[in-house]
Design a protein around this motif. Structure first.
Motif, PDB file in Angstrom:
ATOM      1  N   ASP A 215       0.917  -1.217   0.064  1.00  0.00           N
ATOM      2  CA  ASP A 215       0.039   0.150  -0.014  1.00  0.00           C
ATOM      3  C   ASP A 215       0.807   1.324  -0.061  1.00  0.00           C
ATOM      4  O   ASP A 215       0.643   2.096  -0.751  1.00  0.00           O
ATOM      5  N   GLN A 216       2.114   1.162   0.737  1.00  0.00           N
ATOM      6  CA  GLN A 216       2.728   2.401   0.731  1.00  0.00           C
ATOM      7  C   GLN A 216       3.496   2.419  -0.421  1.00  0.00           C
ATOM      8  O   GLN A 216       3.627   3.706  -0.939  1.00  0.00           O
ATOM      9  N   ALA A 217       3.753   1.619  -1.138  1.00  0.00           N
ATOM     10  CA  ALA A 217       4.605   1.741  -2.627  1.00  0.00           C
ATOM     11  C   ALA A 217       3.435   2.377  -3.471  1.00  0.00           C
ATOM     12  O   ALA A 217       3.804   2.979  -4.418  1.00  0.00           O
ATOM     13  N   LEU A 218       2.152   1.734  -3.401  1.00  0.00           N
ATOM     14  CA  LEU A 218       1.106   2.200  -4.210  1.00  0.00           C
ATOM     15  C   LEU A 218       0.764   3.558  -4.182  1.00  0.00           C
ATOM     16  O   LEU A 218       0.538   4.529  -5.058  1.00  0.00           O
ATOM     17  N   ARG A 219       0.856   4.141  -2.961  1.00  0.00           N
ATOM     18  CA  ARG A 219       0.772   5.759  -2.605  1.00  0.00           C
ATOM     19  C   ARG A 219       2.070   6.381  -2.927  1.00  0.00           C
ATOM     20  O   ARG A 219       2.116   7.673  -2.572  1.00  0.00           O
ATOM     21  N   GLY A 220       3.380   5.858  -3.172  1.00  0.00           N
ATOM     22  CA  GLY A 220       4.370   6.724  -3.469  1.00  0.00           C
ATOM     23  C   GLY A 220       5.107   7.020  -2.353  1.00  0.00           C
ATOM     24  O   GLY A 220       6.170   7.622  -2.330  1.00  0.00           O
ATOM     25  N   LYS A 221       4.608   6.212  -1.038  1.00  0.00           N
ATOM     26  CA  LYS A 221       5.660   6.375  -0.059  1.00  0.00           C
ATOM     27  C   LYS A 221       6.893   5.654  -0.056  1.00  0.00           C
ATOM     28  O   LYS A 221       7.842   5.866   0.959  1.00  0.00           O
ATOM     29  N   ARG A 222       6.823   4.565  -0.707  1.00  0.00           N
ATOM     30  CA  ARG A 222       7.952   3.505  -0.870  1.00  0.00           C
ATOM     31  C   ARG A 222       8.154   3.445  -2.292  1.00  0.00           C
ATOM     32  O   ARG A 222       7.204   3.647  -3.024  1.00  0.00           O
ATOM     33  N   PRO A 223       9.536   3.184  -2.686  1.00  0.00           N
ATOM     34  CA  PRO A 223       9.921   2.777  -3.931  1.00  0.00           C
ATOM     35  C   PRO A 223       9.044   1.440  -4.634  1.00  0.00           C
ATOM     36  O   PRO A 223       8.917   0.355  -3.734  1.00  0.00           O
ATOM     37  N   ALA A 224       8.509   1.524  -5.629  1.00  0.00           N
ATOM     38  CA  ALA A 224       7.709   0.025  -5.947  1.00  0.00           C
ATOM     39  C   ALA A 224       8.730  -1.111  -6.046  1.00  0.00           C
ATOM     40  O   ALA A 224       8.194  -2.024  -5.889  1.00  0.00           O
ATOM     41  N   SER A 225       9.821  -0.850  -6.206  1.00  0.00           N
ATOM     42  CA  SER A 225      10.817  -1.925  -6.289  1.00  0.00           C
ATOM     43  C   SER A 225      10.882  -2.727  -4.692  1.00  0.00           C
ATOM     44  O   SER A 225      11.345  -4.138  -4.798  1.00  0.00           O
ATOM     45  N   GLU A 226      10.687  -1.986  -3.760  1.00  0.00           N
ATOM     46  CA  GLU A 226      10.463  -2.501  -2.473  1.00  0.00           C
ATOM     47  C   GLU A 226       9.187  -3.720  -2.426  1.00  0.00           C
ATOM     48  O   GLU A 226       9.661  -4.876  -1.595  1.00  0.00           O
ATOM     49  N   VAL A 227       8.568  -3.805  -3.087  1.00  0.00           N
ATOM     50  CA  VAL A 227       7.242  -4.691  -3.457  1.00  0.00           C
ATOM     51  C   VAL A 227       7.866  -5.800  -4.068  1.00  0.00           C
ATOM     52  O   VAL A 227       7.764  -7.218  -3.505  1.00  0.00           O
ATOM     53  N   SER A 228       8.955  -5.944  -5.056  1.00  0.00           N
ATOM     54  CA  SER A 228       9.449  -6.977  -5.619  1.00  0.00           C
ATOM     55  C   SER A 228      10.437  -7.482  -4.460  1.00  0.00           C
ATOM     56  O   SER A 228      10.757  -8.808  -4.509  1.00  0.00           O
ATOM     57  N   HIS A 229      11.264  -6.763  -3.508  1.00  0.00           N
ATOM     58  CA  HIS A 229      12.118  -7.187  -2.731  1.00  0.00           C
ATOM     59  C   HIS A 229      11.641  -8.311  -1.953  1.00  0.00           C
ATOM     60  O   HIS A 229      12.041  -9.300  -1.404  1.00  0.00           O
ATOM     61  N   ILE A 230      10.408  -7.772  -1.291  1.00  0.00           N
ATOM     62  CA  ILE A 230       9.446  -8.381  -0.272  1.00  0.00           C
ATOM     63  C   ILE A 230       9.110  -9.836  -0.646  1.00  0.00           C
ATOM     64  O   ILE A 230       9.029 -10.907  -0.235  1.00  0.00           O
ATOM     65  N   VAL A 231       8.896  -9.576  -2.150  1.00  0.00           N
ATOM     66  CA  VAL A 231       8.302 -10.990  -2.685  1.00  0.00           C
ATOM     67  C   VAL A 231       9.201 -11.908  -2.826  1.00  0.00           C
ATOM     68  O   VAL A 231       9.247 -13.155  -2.513  1.00  0.00           O
ATOM     69  N   VAL A 232      10.569 -11.490  -3.312  1.00  0.00           N
ATOM     70  CA  VAL A 232      11.799 -12.544  -3.178  1.00  0.00           C
ATOM     71  C   VAL A 232      12.177 -13.141  -1.881  1.00  0.00           C
ATOM     72  O   VAL A 232      12.356 -14.311  -1.921  1.00  0.00           O
ATOM     73  N   TRP A 233      11.899 -12.417  -0.772  1.00  0.00           N
ATOM     74  CA  TRP A 233      12.125 -12.977   0.500  1.00  0.00           C
ATOM     75  C   TRP A 233      10.888 -13.859   1.051  1.00  0.00           C
ATOM     76  O   TRP A 233      11.125 -14.922   1.720  1.00  0.00           O
ATOM     77  N   GLN A 234       9.660 -13.491   0.512  1.00  0.00           N
ATOM     78  CA  GLN A 234       8.479 -14.543   0.822  1.00  0.00           C
ATOM     79  C   GLN A 234       8.678 -15.578   0.064  1.00  0.00           C
ATOM     80  O   GLN A 234       8.557 -16.725   0.909  1.00  0.00           O
ATOM     81  N   VAL A 235       9.233 -15.667  -1.219  1.00  0.00           N
ATOM     82  CA  VAL A 235       9.623 -16.882  -2.066  1.00  0.00           C
ATOM     83  C   VAL A 235      10.510 -17.547  -1.444  1.00  0.00           C
ATOM     84  O   VAL A 235      10.639 -19.062  -1.446  1.00  0.00           O
TER      85      VAL A 235
END
Length: 286
Positions: free
Chosen positions: A234-254
């Motif tokens: 949600d923070q990435a969607l609102r521009g409060k975080r870089p969108a790349s961080e969503v990819s980073h957390i997905v890598v860690w989840q996987v």
């Protein structure tokens, strides 16, 4: 001659189990592959700004995974019954470890497919607006032209993406919990099925305890893991975080998911014994 007939009888008795096991392994791999690849929906949602639409696509993939899981369960129960009647618990234990291995292979394949699913989810979210219905979009996708477009979105994970994710400051507790929850989910139905074979007199009680095991996993997932990834998304969607961080957390989840399937190999037998003890405790109390 008698020995030959005996050997043929043994082979005939075991031959149906091999295709059955192969189907179970395939379905297990499909379930874990789809569950892992569906993490791509959040990446696609942030990239396209259509988080609700990609969430709906995630539900469709999740439904396909649940169908595979539903088909797997009765086949697994049939395999357990056959092994119990044949007094072959050693072979049953081996087969369950193969099944857990198929979960790891499926998870690894799903991890490789995350970039492809991200591109497909992104394209499908945009295309849905022009087609107006999922059935029309599905028919278009199954056409020769649509299928060629889908194949054009296939891609492999980039090494630099993995390197950047490794530098992402994620709490170790998040990764640890993700590993534990995945291990519990992966081992749940298998441990209860094997427990029913170890204690046939408590088979029904042991089998129904799979709901309790999976319920604990669901509770941990909903309370401790999902809110963290949802907040970052949600923070990435609102521009409060870089969108790349969503990819980073997905890598860690996987990554946590894959390690969790490996941990399930170690937890399987102790978990089955625990289920047997719980089933006996319930039998005494009730």
């Amino acid at each position: 001659m008698a020995d030959c007939r005996l050997r043929r009888g043994r082979l005939a008795g075991h031959s149906p189990a091999v295709p059955n096991l192969l189907v179970i392994l395939l379905l297990t791999g499909v379930v874990h592959c789809l569950d892992t690849a569906s993490y791509a929906s959040r990446i696609a949602g942030v990239r396209t700004g259509r988080l609700a639409m990609t969430g709906a696509l995630f539900n469709i993939v999740s439904l396909a995974s649940r169908v595979a899981y539903t088909l797997q369960a009765p086949l697994l129960g049939s395999a357990v019954d056959r092994m119990v009647h044949g007094a072959n618990l050693g072979g049953l234990l081996r087969d369950f470890h193969f099944i857990l291995g198929a979960a790891s292979v499926g998870t690894l394949l799903g991890a490789v497919l995350v970039p492809s699913f991200t591109a497909i989810f992104s394209r499908a979210a945009v295309a849905y607006e022009s087609h107006g219905s999922f059935s029309t979009l599905l028919l278009h996708t199954l056409s020769l032209r649509g299928f060629s477009r889908v194949t054009s979105h296939l891609r492999l994970p980039l090494p630099e993406s993995l390197q950047k994710a490794s530098r992402f400051n994620l709490p170790r507790s998040f990764l640890l919990l993700n590993i534990i929850v995945t291990a519990v989910y992966t081992v749940g139905i298998s441990a209860t099925m094997y427990a029913s074979a170890l204690a046939p007199e408590l088979a029904r009680t042991a089998t129904t305890l799979s709901g309790v095991v999976n319920g604990v996993g669901t509770l941990l997932l909903v309370i401790l893991i999902d809110p963290v990834s949802a907040l970052i998304t949600d923070q990435a969607l609102r521009g409060k975080r870089p969108a790349s961080e969503v990819s980073h957390i997905v890598v860690w989840q996987v990554t946590g998911r894959f390690i969790g399937t490996l941990l399930a190999q170690l937890l399987f037998f102790p978990a089955a014994l625990l289920v047997v003890h719980l089933a006996r405790l319930l039998a005494r109390l009730l």
